[in-house]
Design an enzyme around this catalytic site. Structure first.
Site, PDB file in Angstrom:
ATOM      1  N   SER A  98      13.396  22.887 -20.821  1.00  0.00           N
ATOM      2  CA  SER A  98      13.867  21.939 -20.031  1.00  0.00           C
ATOM      3  C   SER A  98      12.755  20.765 -19.991  1.00  0.00           C
ATOM      4  O   SER A  98      12.595  20.271 -21.127  1.00  0.00           O
ATOM      5  CB  SER A  98      14.049  22.349 -18.570  1.00  0.00           C
ATOM      6  OG  SER A  98      14.305  21.658 -17.624  1.00  0.00           O
ATOM      7  N   HIS A 123      18.405  20.676 -22.090  1.00  0.00           N
ATOM      8  CA  HIS A 123      19.600  20.962 -21.061  1.00  0.00           C
ATOM      9  C   HIS A 123      19.566  19.668 -20.350  1.00  0.00           C
ATOM     10  O   HIS A 123      18.545  18.831 -20.347  1.00  0.00           O
ATOM     11  CB  HIS A 123      19.857  22.053 -20.443  1.00  0.00           C
ATOM     12  CG  HIS A 123      18.799  22.339 -19.453  1.00  0.00           C
ATOM     13  ND1 HIS A 123      19.030  23.479 -18.598  1.00  0.00           N
ATOM     14  CD2 HIS A 123      17.496  21.651 -18.767  1.00  0.00           C
ATOM     15  CE1 HIS A 123      17.748  23.429 -17.558  1.00  0.00           C
ATOM     16  NE2 HIS A 123      17.001  22.362 -17.871  1.00  0.00           N
TER      17      HIS A 123
END
Length: 202
Positions: A98, A123
């Site tokens: 992330s 993501h």
């Protein structure tokens, strides 16, 4: 509370004890470990600024092992990495997921490294909001703006088209060390520390 090892250094002035992170900071090594949140980000930013003041020409080494976390905290680190004069080399140990993956990719081109058994995950930002119904639309727009901004950052540092990054971050996208190199998030997989040129030639 976790125990931080201490190291003792002996000089002509006597002995001095450092916690392990402070000792490594003397070698221009900064650790970004655990959840990315405001307090941790402030500490990393402060260390980057300190090392710039110590020597604005010498590289800083940022070691990353993080599951991600707050986008605003992460972007404070990102902006500081781009702002300061020293090049920031990044190295993924364990995982960079992330926001951790964004910071890994944000290192100086050619100096972004990953260990062979580490993993990287990209993501879209997660959104969670509770409150008045009239505020949902405001927060939804903000999440979309943040997502677009992060995708542009990843596109810039990986060389991937923005449309490709948007597609690849729709869901959790896990990459091995080799796949992270192929994607452009890092430049090289390393398994051993490279010798300084002077030692390699001797």
């Amino acid at each position: 509370m976790s125990l931080v090892p201490m190291v003792v250094e002996t000089t002509n002035r006597g002995e001095r004890a450092y916690d392990i992170y402070s000792r490594l900071l003397k070698e221009r090594v900064v650790f970004l470990v655990g959840q990315v949140e405001e307090h941790m980000a402030n500490l990393v930013v402060a260390q980057l600024l300190f090392l710039e003041s110590e020597n604005p020409e010498k590289d800083i080494h940022l070691y990353i092992n993080s599951p991600g976390g707050s986008v605003t905290a992460g972007m404070a680190i990102y902006d500081t990495m781009q702002f300061i004069r020293p090049s920031v080399s990044t190295l993924c140990i364990g995982q960079a997921a992330s926001m951790g993956a964004v910071l890994l990719a944000a290192g100086e081109a050619g100096k972004r490294l990953v260990l062979p058994n580490a993993r990287v995950m990209i993501h879209q930002p997660l959104g969670g909001f509770s409150g008045q119904a009239s505020d949902f639309e405001i927060h939804a727009r903000e999440i979309l703006r943040i997502r677009e901004n992060l995708n542009q950052v990843l596109s810039h540092h990986t060389g991937k088209p923005l449309e490709q990054v948007q597609l690849d971050t729709e869901r959790d996208n896990f990459l091995s060390a080799t796949e992270a190199v192929e994607y452009g998030l890092v430049d090289k997989v390393i398994s051993h520390r490279e010798l300084p040129e002077a030692e390699a030639e001797s």
